[in-house]
Enzyme design. Structure first.
Site, PDB file in Angstrom:
ATOM      1  N   GLY A   6       0.838  -1.195   0.000  1.00 35.47           N
ATOM      2  CA  GLY A   6       0.000   0.000   0.000  1.00 35.47           C
ATOM      3  C   GLY A   6       0.871   1.242   0.000  1.00 35.47           C
TER       4      GLY A   6
ATOM      5  N   ILE B  83      -0.209   5.797   5.094  1.00 34.53           N
ATOM      6  CA  ILE B  83       0.539   5.027   6.098  1.00 34.53           C
ATOM      7  C   ILE B  83       1.750   4.361   5.450  1.00 34.53           C
ATOM      8  CG2 ILE B  83       0.430   3.004   7.631  1.00 34.53           C
ATOM      9  CD1 ILE B  83      -2.403   3.811   8.341  1.00 34.53           C
TER      10      ILE B  83
ATOM     11  N   GLY C  62      -5.446   0.542   4.036  1.00 38.43           N
ATOM     12  CA  GLY C  62      -6.626   1.302   4.427  1.00 38.43           C
ATOM     13  C   GLY C  62      -7.126   0.926   5.810  1.00 38.43           C
TER      14      GLY C  62
ATOM     15  N   HIS D 209      10.624  37.670   4.949  1.00 39.57           N
ATOM     16  CA  HIS D 209      11.770  37.169   4.187  1.00 39.57           C
ATOM     17  C   HIS D 209      12.950  36.981   5.125  1.00 39.57           C
ATOM     18  CE1 HIS D 209      14.555  36.679   0.866  1.00 39.57           C
ATOM     19  NE2 HIS D 209      15.348  37.570   1.451  1.00 39.57           N
TER      20      HIS D 209
HETATM   21  N1  LIG Z   1      -0.772  11.965   7.842  1.00 42.46           N
HETATM   22  C1  LIG Z   1      -2.044  11.601   7.897  1.00 42.46           C
HETATM   23  O1  LIG Z   1      -2.938  12.406   7.792  1.00 42.46           O
HETATM   24  C2  LIG Z   1      -2.384  10.145   8.040  1.00 42.46           C
HETATM   25  C3  LIG Z   1      -1.416   9.237   8.438  1.00 42.46           C
HETATM   26  C4  LIG Z   1      -1.750   7.911   8.496  1.00 42.46           C
HETATM   27  C5  LIG Z   1      -3.037   7.496   8.180  1.00 42.46           C
HETATM   28  N2  LIG Z   1      -3.958   8.397   7.814  1.00 42.46           N
HETATM   29  C6  LIG Z   1      -5.292   7.967   7.387  1.00 42.46           C
HETATM   30  O2  LIG Z   1      -5.514   6.624   7.732  1.00 42.46           O
HETATM   31  C7  LIG Z   1      -6.207   5.971   6.694  1.00 42.46           C
HETATM   32  C8  LIG Z   1      -5.549   4.672   6.353  1.00 42.46           C
HETATM   33  O3  LIG Z   1      -4.274   4.882   5.737  1.00 42.46           O
HETATM   34  P1  LIG Z   1      -3.725   3.870   4.672  1.00 42.46           P
HETATM   35  O4  LIG Z   1      -2.448   4.386   4.141  1.00 42.46           O
HETATM   36  O5  LIG Z   1      -3.787   2.487   5.227  1.00 42.46           O
HETATM   37  O6  LIG Z   1      -4.867   3.914   3.566  1.00 42.46           O
HETATM   38  P2  LIG Z   1      -4.882   4.635   2.122  1.00 42.46           P
HETATM   39  O7  LIG Z   1      -6.254   4.425   1.615  1.00 42.46           O
HETATM   40  O8  LIG Z   1      -4.320   6.004   2.195  1.00 42.46           O
HETATM   41  O9  LIG Z   1      -3.853   3.757   1.266  1.00 42.46           O
HETATM   42  C9  LIG Z   1      -4.001   2.384   1.049  1.00 42.46           C
HETATM   43  C10 LIG Z   1      -3.342   2.056  -0.271  1.00 42.46           C
HETATM   44  O10 LIG Z   1      -3.280   0.646  -0.411  1.00 42.46           O
HETATM   45  C11 LIG Z   1      -3.495   0.320  -1.777  1.00 42.46           C
HETATM   46  N3  LIG Z   1      -3.943  -1.069  -1.878  1.00 42.46           N
HETATM   47  C12 LIG Z   1      -5.123  -1.596  -1.480  1.00 42.46           C
HETATM   48  N4  LIG Z   1      -5.167  -2.919  -1.765  1.00 42.46           N
HETATM   49  C13 LIG Z   1      -3.982  -3.242  -2.337  1.00 42.46           C
HETATM   50  C14 LIG Z   1      -3.426  -4.456  -2.859  1.00 42.46           C
HETATM   51  N5  LIG Z   1      -4.108  -5.607  -2.834  1.00 42.46           N
HETATM   52  N6  LIG Z   1      -2.167  -4.435  -3.393  1.00 42.46           N
HETATM   53  C15 LIG Z   1      -1.479  -3.275  -3.416  1.00 42.46           C
HETATM   54  N7  LIG Z   1      -1.967  -2.101  -2.943  1.00 42.46           N
HETATM   55  C16 LIG Z   1      -3.201  -2.074  -2.415  1.00 42.46           C
HETATM   56  C17 LIG Z   1      -4.567   1.336  -2.196  1.00 42.46           C
HETATM   57  O11 LIG Z   1      -4.604   1.512  -3.587  1.00 42.46           O
HETATM   58  C18 LIG Z   1      -4.130   2.596  -1.452  1.00 42.46           C
HETATM   59  O12 LIG Z   1      -3.307   3.441  -2.223  1.00 42.46           O
HETATM   60  C19 LIG Z   1      -6.266   6.920   5.516  1.00 42.46           C
HETATM   61  O13 LIG Z   1      -7.558   7.426   5.387  1.00 42.46           O
HETATM   62  C20 LIG Z   1      -5.317   7.992   5.868  1.00 42.46           C
HETATM   63  O14 LIG Z   1      -5.734   9.252   5.384  1.00 42.46           O
HETATM   64  C21 LIG Z   1      -3.648   9.712   7.721  1.00 42.46           C
END
Ligand SMILES: NC(=O)c1ccc[n+]([C@@H]2O[C@H](COP(=O)([O-])OP(=O)(O)OC[C@H]3O[C@@H](n4cnc5c(N)ncnc54)[C@H](O)[C@@H]3O)[C@@H](O)[C@H]2O)c1
Length: 456
Positions: free
Chosen positions: A175, A179, A262, A433
């Site tokens: 992913g 994260i 996710g 600045h």
């Molecule tokens: N800095 C921040 O604001 C912050 C930090 C951490 C988490 N979060 C939130 O927590 C939530 C979870 O984060 P996350 O990163 O787990 O979710 P995300 O939805 O941001 O990313 C998950 C990724 O995994 C990919 N994916 C899914 N199934 C897959 C597969 N079978 N093979 C390969 N790739 C695959 C998706 O396409 C996606 O890009 C999000 O909503 C995020 O916004 C926010």
């Protein structure tokens, strides 16, 4: 004896739940807050705060490694994960203590235990029923995995990844969302060999395509490997290693597999469905005033479809408290919620991406200001850029930034976006600045047709 009825009963003491509790208490409402674990929820204990502490330790490691570029003789002797964890845990413990102090100061009744919504206005905890004139469902989210991919041993989610007592030598990150890129960034700075696997065609796929390109270029330079547009097909583990297979036929051996695909809503077993709450795939559905289909039952935060961000939860919590108090608060503009991904380089955005603006307005005007033109960025030896997206003959509808610490610049972008400002409105604002923040001013000068430290 603890009160068992109140104006407001909140199930879940995370960002959304406690923000609602504090604002409601401030408005003179009596509040019962039910929490099974620790007030502060995912953000404080397993999310935003501890991960940002790890990212800061990673930045310190990078600075130690790269001191020479400033003429300072430094070197990185190593990473002491016990030291890193005690720094991180100390921050979390301090903030948790502060929150418990606020619970007390606000005279919020904290009930510690696992609650279940038994409706219509009642939550049960260990046989005791707590009834509220209003109820807020605020049980948050959990780290998801994929079918057939069991978490344990060398296969972890962010929950376990946060408290590793060693730096893995070789990691696969499944992913390339928020994260995934944040942990990849930390482990690379700590010296690991990191490969990200992302099903969609680009890293940070929810951001403007320009931002993904910038992050990918920077990651390549940092030696973070990634495979995009490829799906994962399976993983097997032994005591010594985990083998990750992709649908492309490739396999990778690693010490650790981080599953970051996710977060799902924490609603199973909470009694919502049985009590008649309208749901969709585990999420609780609400209207724009955060009311569920049941009278006087609201829902907040990651449990409600949309961006899973603590600051969205805070604002929704405040909104619900004000709604209950009859203050008729303004509906939250979801597109105006700023997003920051804290990998190195950071990605910060608010409003629409270029593709979203084109879809909405038919076309969009854009401007990219390169941080190479910003004096402070040169001093800090940071790179990146700011992309402004403007509706045709209209205001700025999106700002996306990539670069070290650009997350600190998102506040101004958020104001500009929410005030629906035109470039000519922002261009005359004087920025100090030399600051990195000045780059925002320069970008707006350029978009208004009067570029200063950049050739138009
Ligand atoms: N800095 C921040 O604001 C912050 C930090 C951490 C988490 N979060 C939130 O927590 C939530 C979870 O984060 P996350 O990163 O787990 O979710 P995300 O939805 O941001 O990313 C998950 C990724 O995994 C990919 N994916 C899914 N199934 C897959 C597969 N079978 N093979 C390969 N790739 C695959 C998706 O396409 C996606 O890009 C999000 O909503 C995020 O916004 C926010």
């Amino acid at each position: 004896m603890t009160d068992t009825s109140a104006d407001l009963v909140i199930l879940g003491g995370g960002s959304g739940g406690y923000a609602c509790a504090f604002r409601a208490a401030g408005l003179g409402l009596s509040v019962i807050l039910i929490e099974k674990d620790k007030v502060g929820g995912t953000c404080l204990h397993r999310g935003c705060i501890p991960t940002k502490a790890l990212l800061h330790a990673a930045e310190v490691a990078d600075i130690a490694r790269e001191g020479d570029q400033f003429g300072v003789k430094t070197s990185l002797e190593g990473i002491d994960m016990n030291g890193v964890n005690s720094y991180k845990d100390g921050i979390v413990a301090g903030l948790h203590k502060g929150l418990l102090g606020l619970v007390k100061a606000n005279k919020v009744t904290l009930v510690e235990g696992e609650g279940k919504f038994v409706g219509p206005n009642t939550v049960e905890v260990g046989g005791t029923r707590y009834t509220g004139k209003n109820v807020v469902l605020a049980t948050g989210s959990y780290a998801k995995t994929l079918p057939g991919l069991d978490i344990g041993g060398r296969i972890v989610t962010s929950d376990q990844a946060l408290s590793l007592d060693y730096v893995p030598e070789k990691v696969v990150v499944l992913g390339g969302g928020v994260i995934g890129v944040e942990f990849a960034s930390v482990w690379r700075s700590f010296g690991a060999d990191v490969t990200i696997v992302e099903a969609l065609p680009r890293l940070v796929p929810l951001e403007d395509e320009w931002a993904s390109k910038q992050v990918e270029r920077a990651f390549r330079k940092r030696g973070i490997k990634f495979k995009t547009g490829v799906r994962f097909s399976g993983a097997t583990q032994t005591d010594a290693a985990v083998t990750v297979s992709l649908e492309s036929g490739e396999t990778f051996d690693a010490d650790l597999l981080l599953v970051a695909v996710g977060r799902g809503p924490s609603s199973s077993g909470m009694g919502y469905e049985e009590a008649g709450v309208k749901m969709d795939r585990g999420f609780v559905l609400t209207d724009e005033r955060l009311r569920t289909n049941l009278p006087n039952v609201f829902a907040v935060g990651d449990l409600v479809p949309g961006l899973q961000l603590a600051h969205r939860g805070f604002q929704q919590g405040i909104f619900i408290a004000e709604e209950i108090a009859g203050l008729n608060p303004k509906v939250i503009d979801e597109a105006g919620i700023p997003k920051v991904t804290y990998c190195n380089p950071e990605v910060a955005s608010v409003g629409l991406s270029e593709a979203q603006a084109k879809e909405k307005y038919g076309s969009a005007e854009t401007l990219v200001y390169n941080l190479a033109g910003n004096g402070k960025s040169q001093i800090l030896k940071t790179s990146g850029g700011i992309k402004l997206i403007k509706a045709p003959d209209g205001p700025v509808v999106g700002v996306t930034m990539v670069g070290e610490r650009v997350g600190e610049l998102i506040g101004e972008a958020q104001l500009i976006y929410s005030w629906e400002a035109y470039p000519e409105d922002v261009a005359p604002l004087i920025h100090a600045h030399p600051t990195q923040n000045e780059a925002m001013g320069e970008a707006f000068l350029a978009l208004a047709g009067k570029p200063l430290h950049v050739h138009g």
